[in-house]
Design a protein around this motif. Sequence first.
Motif, PDB file in Angstrom:
ATOM      1  N   ASN A   4       3.863  18.718   9.146  1.00 55.83           N
ATOM      2  CA  ASN A   4       5.312  19.101   9.409  1.00 55.83           C
ATOM      3  C   ASN A   4       5.808  18.611  10.486  1.00 55.83           C
ATOM      4  O   ASN A   4       5.066  18.638  11.712  1.00 55.83           O
ATOM      5  CB  ASN A   4       5.243  20.560   9.151  1.00 55.83           C
ATOM      6  N   PRO A   5       7.243  18.336  10.700  1.00 51.49           N
ATOM      7  CA  PRO A   5       8.192  18.504   9.566  1.00 51.49           C
ATOM      8  C   PRO A   5       8.247  17.296   8.936  1.00 51.49           C
ATOM      9  O   PRO A   5       7.711  16.268   9.401  1.00 51.49           O
ATOM     10  CB  PRO A   5       9.469  18.894  10.363  1.00 51.49           C
ATOM     11  N   GLY A   6       9.166  17.029   7.926  1.00 56.27           N
ATOM     12  CA  GLY A   6       9.616  16.060   7.224  1.00 56.27           C
ATOM     13  C   GLY A   6       9.032  15.735   5.873  1.00 56.27           C
ATOM     14  O   GLY A   6       9.424  14.964   5.074  1.00 56.27           O
ATOM     15  N   LYS A   7       8.085  16.526   5.494  1.00 58.59           N
ATOM     16  CA  LYS A   7       7.337  16.202   4.193  1.00 58.59           C
ATOM     17  C   LYS A   7       8.285  16.203   3.117  1.00 58.59           C
ATOM     18  O   LYS A   7       8.150  15.482   2.193  1.00 58.59           O
ATOM     19  CB  LYS A   7       6.412  17.509   3.897  1.00 58.59           C
ATOM     20  N   GLU A   8       9.514  17.030   2.925  1.00 62.36           N
ATOM     21  CA  GLU A   8      10.380  17.013   1.945  1.00 62.36           C
ATOM     22  C   GLU A   8      11.125  15.712   1.861  1.00 62.36           C
ATOM     23  O   GLU A   8      11.384  15.043   0.745  1.00 62.36           O
ATOM     24  CB  GLU A   8      11.222  18.217   1.894  1.00 62.36           C
ATOM     25  N   GLU A  47      -1.639  10.415  -5.971  1.00 63.89           N
ATOM     26  CA  GLU A  47      -1.688  10.381  -4.459  1.00 63.89           C
ATOM     27  C   GLU A  47      -3.045  10.959  -4.130  1.00 63.89           C
ATOM     28  O   GLU A  47      -3.606  11.974  -4.477  1.00 63.89           O
ATOM     29  CB  GLU A  47      -0.559  11.399  -4.134  1.00 63.89           C
ATOM     30  N   ASP A  48      -3.222  10.568  -2.646  1.00 67.03           N
ATOM     31  CA  ASP A  48      -4.422  11.074  -1.984  1.00 67.03           C
ATOM     32  C   ASP A  48      -4.050  11.015  -0.547  1.00 67.03           C
ATOM     33  O   ASP A  48      -4.302  10.100   0.122  1.00 67.03           O
ATOM     34  CB  ASP A  48      -5.674  10.230  -2.491  1.00 67.03           C
ATOM     35  N   GLN A  49      -3.615  12.202   0.092  1.00 64.49           N
ATOM     36  CA  GLN A  49      -3.341  12.067   1.631  1.00 64.49           C
ATOM     37  C   GLN A  49      -4.584  12.076   2.309  1.00 64.49           C
ATOM     38  O   GLN A  49      -5.188  12.942   2.425  1.00 64.49           O
ATOM     39  CB  GLN A  49      -2.487  13.256   1.772  1.00 64.49           C
ATOM     40  N   TYR A  50      -4.839  11.106   2.761  1.00 65.25           N
ATOM     41  CA  TYR A  50      -6.125  10.730   3.912  1.00 65.25           C
ATOM     42  C   TYR A  50      -5.564  10.996   5.146  1.00 65.25           C
ATOM     43  O   TYR A  50      -4.630  10.163   5.739  1.00 65.25           O
ATOM     44  CB  TYR A  50      -6.613   9.303   3.639  1.00 65.25           C
ATOM     45  N   VAL A  94       2.683   8.732   3.736  1.00 64.20           N
ATOM     46  CA  VAL A  94       2.060   9.619   4.562  1.00 64.20           C
ATOM     47  C   VAL A  94       2.823  10.821   5.103  1.00 64.20           C
ATOM     48  O   VAL A  94       3.926  10.753   5.610  1.00 64.20           O
ATOM     49  CB  VAL A  94       1.612   8.676   5.948  1.00 64.20           C
ATOM     50  N   ARG A  95       2.477  12.150   4.652  1.00 61.10           N
ATOM     51  CA  ARG A  95       2.919  13.123   4.950  1.00 61.10           C
ATOM     52  C   ARG A  95       2.077  14.491   5.271  1.00 61.10           C
ATOM     53  O   ARG A  95       2.262  15.400   4.382  1.00 61.10           O
ATOM     54  CB  ARG A  95       4.275  13.611   3.891  1.00 61.10           C
ATOM     55  N   GLY A 127       7.932  15.573  14.642  1.00 65.02           N
ATOM     56  CA  GLY A 127       6.339  15.906  14.482  1.00 65.02           C
ATOM     57  C   GLY A 127       5.501  14.902  15.050  1.00 65.02           C
ATOM     58  O   GLY A 127       5.846  13.986  16.178  1.00 65.02           O
ATOM     59  N   HIS A 128       4.311  14.805  14.642  1.00 61.91           N
ATOM     60  CA  HIS A 128       3.414  13.741  15.298  1.00 61.91           C
ATOM     61  C   HIS A 128       3.384  12.282  14.320  1.00 61.91           C
ATOM     62  O   HIS A 128       3.048  12.324  13.189  1.00 61.91           O
ATOM     63  CB  HIS A 128       1.925  14.304  15.046  1.00 61.91           C
ATOM     64  N   PRO A 129       3.682  11.311  14.834  1.00 63.57           N
ATOM     65  CA  PRO A 129       3.791  10.147  14.244  1.00 63.57           C
ATOM     66  C   PRO A 129       2.514   9.302  14.257  1.00 63.57           C
ATOM     67  O   PRO A 129       1.513   9.724  15.018  1.00 63.57           O
ATOM     68  CB  PRO A 129       4.789   9.379  14.939  1.00 63.57           C
ATOM     69  N   CYS A 130       2.374   8.055  13.682  1.00 66.19           N
ATOM     70  CA  CYS A 130       1.249   7.229  13.954  1.00 66.19           C
ATOM     71  C   CYS A 130       1.554   6.460  15.166  1.00 66.19           C
ATOM     72  O   CYS A 130       2.703   6.442  15.636  1.00 66.19           O
ATOM     73  CB  CYS A 130       1.258   6.219  12.731  1.00 66.19           C
TER      74      CYS A 130
END
Length: 337
Positions: A199-203, A229-232, A195-196, A269-272
């Motif tokens: 932002n931030p942290g995608k890399e 990959e399918d980012q839902y 899950v990404r 950033g925004h977590p689960c």
Amino acid sequence: MNRETIRSLLTDTGEAVAAEVRRILLNTPLEVRTRVHGHTGSDVIYDIDHEVEGIVVDHISRNARSLGGIVLIAEGIGADEKTVYPTGMPEQDAALRIIIDPIDGTRPIMYDKRSAFFLAGASVNRGESTTLADVEVAVMVEIPTTRAGVSDTLWAHRGSGAYGERIVHATGERQAFRPQPSSNPSIKKGFVQFVRFFNPGKEEIAAIEDALMAKLFPDAEHGESLTFEDQYLSTGGQLYELLTGKDRLVVDVRSALYRKHERTGRRTGHPCHPYDLAACLIASEAGIILTRLSGMPFDAPMDTLSGADWIGYANQSIRNEVESVLTQLLREYDLVP
């Protein structure tokens, strides 16, 4: 706890929310339904979120007394996102604790891009010590786009398996089915989501995924597509893809990653959050293996503010293939002890 009565209440509430969202999508301009209504400690509340809050409160409050009282924990509803019904009842006297995410996946559904989900879990009220592991009844209701011909409602009672119903919109017909996760023993040539989508942290998250694939499949040929990959942009949607056999692995490390960022003075950033996993019982009852990053069985406080890292394996064979290598990588990236 009358499980069937509670399931019926949560299903009716979720389907009423889905109907209201459809009405909004068909009748409200995009610029209006996507406006920011406000902010809570857990997330941004958009106008479309605010519009359905009254439906949730109405259904819960009308049924609370007959169920012995309800502590409602829900994104955007009440002070500190916790309210007690009937109004005036002391929290400790309520029989039930119910956690709800009225629209999980607000961003894609408010643009009419992809289904969102109403998510709910109910447990005996054990006060602040209540966790998602205490949930005995869970419901997830698909909130479809205006182009969808069918949508699904899924539910589970602890210890009784997972069940579903597909609604045909043109006729109102309801077709029973059983959720069926993938039985494929490998993630290779299947859909995998790290899950990404924020932002931030995608890399960093992508680097962990790339390292995992390199270690699992060192002899992969040049140009070979190992996984897809399918980012839902919905935790409920991610669980739904696992439940319906479409995805084989979901890994959400955002909370741990942002704790690391905080320690090192970087932007978080925004977590689960736990309410995003309010219906996780359905996945467990269907045979999906949910764990924390440490490998321990998944659990989280029944609240809207805590971070919630999780991994979902479609089956034990996939867990056997992935877990030890993934755990080592998470240690190397300082995301688990």
